[in-house]
Enzyme design. Sequence first.
Site, PDB file in Angstrom:
ATOM      1  N   THR A   1      20.934   4.625 -34.456  1.00  0.00           N
ATOM      2  CA  THR A   1      22.496   5.026 -35.007  1.00  0.00           C
ATOM      3  C   THR A   1      23.193   4.695 -33.711  1.00  0.00           C
ATOM      4  OG1 THR A   1      21.549   6.754 -36.667  1.00  0.00           O
ATOM      5  CG2 THR A   1      24.370   7.280 -35.286  1.00  0.00           C
TER       6      THR A   1
ATOM      7  N   GLU B   1      26.393  11.231 -20.424  1.00  0.00           N
ATOM      8  CA  GLU B   1      27.915  11.909 -21.484  1.00  0.00           C
ATOM      9  C   GLU B   1      28.353  11.532 -22.479  1.00  0.00           C
ATOM     10  OE1 GLU B   1      31.443  11.867 -19.130  1.00  0.00           O
ATOM     11  OE2 GLU B   1      31.343  13.589 -21.390  1.00  0.00           O
TER      12      GLU B   1
ATOM     13  N   GLY C   1      29.231  14.387 -28.296  1.00  0.00           N
ATOM     14  CA  GLY C   1      29.186  13.126 -28.463  1.00  0.00           C
ATOM     15  C   GLY C   1      30.346  12.177 -27.959  1.00  0.00           C
TER      16      GLY C   1
ATOM     17  N   ILE D   1      33.573  12.998 -27.310  1.00  0.00           N
ATOM     18  CA  ILE D   1      34.632  14.373 -26.062  1.00  0.00           C
ATOM     19  C   ILE D   1      33.959  13.994 -24.885  1.00  0.00           C
ATOM     20  CG2 ILE D   1      35.287  16.603 -25.438  1.00  0.00           C
ATOM     21  CD1 ILE D   1      34.775  17.136 -28.449  1.00  0.00           C
TER      22      ILE D   1
ATOM     23  N   ASP E   1      19.770  22.814 -30.434  1.00  0.00           N
ATOM     24  CA  ASP E   1      20.442  21.061 -30.097  1.00  0.00           C
ATOM     25  C   ASP E   1      21.441  21.719 -29.633  1.00  0.00           C
ATOM     26  OD1 ASP E   1      21.261  17.961 -30.622  1.00  0.00           O
ATOM     27  OD2 ASP E   1      23.053  19.892 -31.313  1.00  0.00           O
TER      28      ASP E   1
ATOM     29  N   LYS F   1      22.905  21.244 -24.953  1.00  0.00           N
ATOM     30  CA  LYS F   1      23.908  21.149 -25.276  1.00  0.00           C
ATOM     31  C   LYS F   1      24.957  22.037 -24.037  1.00  0.00           C
ATOM     32  CE  LYS F   1      24.577  17.708 -29.232  1.00  0.00           C
ATOM     33  NZ  LYS F   1      24.747  18.380 -30.389  1.00  0.00           N
TER      34      LYS F   1
ATOM     35  N   GLY G   1      28.008  11.036 -34.685  1.00  0.00           N
ATOM     36  CA  GLY G   1      27.770   9.456 -34.555  1.00  0.00           C
ATOM     37  C   GLY G   1      27.857   8.298 -34.129  1.00  0.00           C
TER      38      GLY G   1
HETATM   39  P1  NAP Z   1      17.560   7.166 -34.586  1.00  0.00           P
HETATM   40  O1  NAP Z   1      18.777   6.627 -35.169  1.00  0.00           O
HETATM   41  O2  NAP Z   1      16.639   8.230 -35.026  1.00  0.00           O
HETATM   42  O3  NAP Z   1      17.394   5.864 -33.581  1.00  0.00           O
HETATM   43  C1  NAP Z   1      16.306   6.409 -32.347  1.00  0.00           C
HETATM   44  C2  NAP Z   1      15.381   5.313 -32.130  1.00  0.00           C
HETATM   45  O4  NAP Z   1      14.555   4.788 -30.917  1.00  0.00           O
HETATM   46  C3  NAP Z   1      14.847   4.053 -33.361  1.00  0.00           C
HETATM   47  O5  NAP Z   1      15.738   2.749 -32.769  1.00  0.00           O
HETATM   48  C4  NAP Z   1      13.648   3.648 -33.030  1.00  0.00           C
HETATM   49  O6  NAP Z   1      12.909   2.695 -33.067  1.00  0.00           O
HETATM   50  C5  NAP Z   1      13.750   4.437 -31.304  1.00  0.00           C
HETATM   51  N1  NAP Z   1      12.049   4.105 -30.978  1.00  0.00           N
HETATM   52  C6  NAP Z   1      11.690   5.861 -31.937  1.00  0.00           C
HETATM   53  N2  NAP Z   1      10.755   6.291 -30.582  1.00  0.00           N
HETATM   54  C7  NAP Z   1      10.615   4.842 -30.272  1.00  0.00           C
HETATM   55  C8  NAP Z   1       9.277   4.241 -29.652  1.00  0.00           C
HETATM   56  N3  NAP Z   1       8.042   5.268 -28.630  1.00  0.00           N
HETATM   57  N4  NAP Z   1       9.217   3.136 -28.285  1.00  0.00           N
HETATM   58  C9  NAP Z   1      10.554   2.207 -28.584  1.00  0.00           C
HETATM   59  N5  NAP Z   1      11.200   2.741 -29.240  1.00  0.00           N
HETATM   60  C10 NAP Z   1      11.653   3.752 -30.009  1.00  0.00           C
HETATM   61  O7  NAP Z   1      18.330   8.571 -33.630  1.00  0.00           O
HETATM   62  P2  NAP Z   1      19.502   8.009 -32.686  1.00  0.00           P
HETATM   63  O8  NAP Z   1      20.544   9.306 -33.392  1.00  0.00           O
HETATM   64  O9  NAP Z   1      20.461   6.587 -32.236  1.00  0.00           O
HETATM   65  O10 NAP Z   1      19.676   9.001 -30.831  1.00  0.00           O
HETATM   66  C11 NAP Z   1      19.499   8.570 -30.123  1.00  0.00           C
HETATM   67  C12 NAP Z   1      19.610   9.696 -29.149  1.00  0.00           C
HETATM   68  O11 NAP Z   1      20.973  10.352 -28.819  1.00  0.00           O
HETATM   69  C13 NAP Z   1      18.692  11.278 -29.489  1.00  0.00           C
HETATM   70  O12 NAP Z   1      18.536  11.644 -27.944  1.00  0.00           O
HETATM   71  C14 NAP Z   1      19.346  11.775 -29.823  1.00  0.00           C
HETATM   72  O13 NAP Z   1      19.441  13.424 -29.780  1.00  0.00           O
HETATM   73  C15 NAP Z   1      20.881  11.194 -29.258  1.00  0.00           C
HETATM   74  N6  NAP Z   1      22.609  11.636 -30.002  1.00  0.00           N
HETATM   75  C16 NAP Z   1      22.789  11.450 -31.084  1.00  0.00           C
HETATM   76  C17 NAP Z   1      23.978  11.425 -31.575  1.00  0.00           C
HETATM   77  C18 NAP Z   1      23.843  10.369 -33.236  1.00  0.00           C
HETATM   78  O14 NAP Z   1      24.824  10.810 -33.615  1.00  0.00           O
HETATM   79  N7  NAP Z   1      23.209  10.077 -34.181  1.00  0.00           N
HETATM   80  C19 NAP Z   1      25.037  11.921 -30.935  1.00  0.00           C
HETATM   81  C20 NAP Z   1      24.204  12.213 -30.022  1.00  0.00           C
HETATM   82  C21 NAP Z   1      23.155  12.277 -28.906  1.00  0.00           C
HETATM   83  P3  NAP Z   1      12.703   2.079 -34.880  1.00  0.00           P
HETATM   84  O15 NAP Z   1      14.405   1.794 -35.146  1.00  0.00           O
HETATM   85  O16 NAP Z   1      12.113   0.881 -35.155  1.00  0.00           O
HETATM   86  O17 NAP Z   1      11.997   3.119 -35.713  1.00  0.00           O
HETATM   87  N1  HSE Z   2      22.561  16.923 -34.724  1.00  0.00           N
HETATM   88  C1  HSE Z   2      23.668  16.729 -33.777  1.00  0.00           C
HETATM   89  C2  HSE Z   2      24.970  17.913 -34.343  1.00  0.00           C
HETATM   90  C3  HSE Z   2      24.421  15.350 -33.098  1.00  0.00           C
HETATM   91  O1  HSE Z   2      25.213  17.644 -35.579  1.00  0.00           O
HETATM   92  O2  HSE Z   2      25.933  18.098 -33.807  1.00  0.00           O
HETATM   93  C4  HSE Z   2      23.868  14.899 -32.075  1.00  0.00           C
HETATM   94  O3  HSE Z   2      23.900  15.920 -31.054  1.00  0.00           O
END
Ligand code: NAP
Ligand code: HSE
Length: 428
Positions: free
Chosen positions: A14, A131, A136, A138, A203, A207, A304
């Site tokens: 994402t 950040e 997210g 903010i 989670d 933060k 997101g």
């Molecule tokens: P995600 O959609 O699950 O994507 C994770 C990515 O990491 C995927 O592309 C996956 O590869 C790759 N990956 C996982 N293990 C790996 C490995 N061993 N080697 C290489 N690549 C690997 O996660 P996300 O939602 O983008 O979140 C990423 C980070 O941002 C996390 O720390 C999360 O807590 C943080 N975050 C997310 C959000 C949100 O809204 N999603 C908000 C704030 C913070 P594949 O695609 O090939 O499986």
């Molecule tokens: N799972 C988190 C939330 C998103 O619902 O706010 C990334 O921090």
Amino acid sequence: MADPLRLGIAGLGTVGTGVVKIVRQKANLLGARAGREIVITAVSARSKSKDRGVNLSHYAWEDDPVALAKRDDVDIFVELMGGEDGPAKAAAEAALNAGKDVITANKAMLAMHGQALAELAETKGRLIRYEAAVAGGIPVIKALTEGLAGNTINRVMGVMNGSCNYILTRMESAGLTYEEVFAEADGLGYLEADPTLDVGGIDAAHKLALLSSIAFGTQVNFAGIKLKGIESVTIEDIRHAADMGYKIKLLGSAQMTPRGLEQSMTPCLVPATSPLGQLDGGTNMIVLEGDHVGQIVLRGAGAGEGPTASAVMSDVMDIARDIRLPTFGQPAQELEKAPTAKTALAAPYYIRMELLDKPGALAKVATVLGDAGVSIDRMRQYDHPGQNAPVLIVTHTVTSDALDHALAALPATNVVHGTPVALRIENV
Ligand code: NAP
Ligand code: HSE
């Protein structure tokens, strides 16, 4: 123009694909603002063949994120894989050791290893920016670290997990139970792969631990957070709280007290008319209180693709502009190891109990509360079909010790059925 700034991105989910899209779509804008081109040179994810809806053909591919982190054509290692340990931490360390700056959205990794990583970064003369890890889109890390740098921070509060806020507001608006809305949110893909990270408050507590460190100049202390998730919040409590003029939120709060650093992430009541009370759905809100600035309220999307990638780009742009700050706002070696406050600062509480509806029952409860030093502000008893009456009490400000004593003494009255619910009220 300066040399291009070269990004290596590990994690193309994402957040990662969101960052790729911004770098591709806004190349001119970013270059003009940074005074240098921002480019991606290499990427990594688990599956090379997965269609991610973005063109990755111009970038080198690495199966191993550690190898990506060490590449000569990467200036900034952007860690967007997630996970407290494992490849995220190994690759972040490898990048710092190889002399690269690190950008990450990984609050779990920083909440657990932030101090060690910050010390490593500073030893190597490199940066860690995050950040996107808190709330997210903010820009709260920037607000605390830079915008409020001239203030002593009195308190940091907020709703930092959109999924929990979605569940609690949906329970209220649709009149559904926790279990029903949890299943709905899971089906819609709103919850983390391990949903206990969301609903267990973990989670959000990750933060809060990061914000506390910046706000109070202390080492990240996740273990010191009093933590309770939303699993036990019932539709009855949501309705009764509303009846008394409150909403229930999973609320984070951190403040430095004479007894040490007090951090909590627990369901709390807030006035329904307050900004926090009016926060619906998956939105986040952070309240910062500084001695000179007063109260600042930041509201926006906490998760997101777009909002989180926007936050990652803020870090990229800072580094491109040569804005270089210590990880937690001051050198990691100087961050204090603050003791954890064992008791909470006094606050009013909401108490709900099932009371045997017979003469003298209420008097017994009032005596127990009074003997423990708990003073009643408001009280309400509801109609009931059986012999137990739902009774709600809003207390005056009381210490958590006094409240605990009162709750411990209630069973001996033999008029209270089951375990009373007690939730802190935050009048913000
Ligand atoms: P995600 O959609 O699950 O994507 C994770 C990515 O990491 C995927 O592309 C996956 O590869 C790759 N990956 C996982 N293990 C790996 C490995 N061993 N080697 C290489 N690549 C690997 O996660 P996300 O939602 O983008 O979140 C990423 C980070 O941002 C996390 O720390 C999360 O807590 C943080 N975050 C997310 C959000 C949100 O809204 N999603 C908000 C704030 C913070 P594949 O695609 O090939 O499986
Ligand atoms: N799972 C988190 C939330 C998103 O619902 O706010 C990334 O921090």
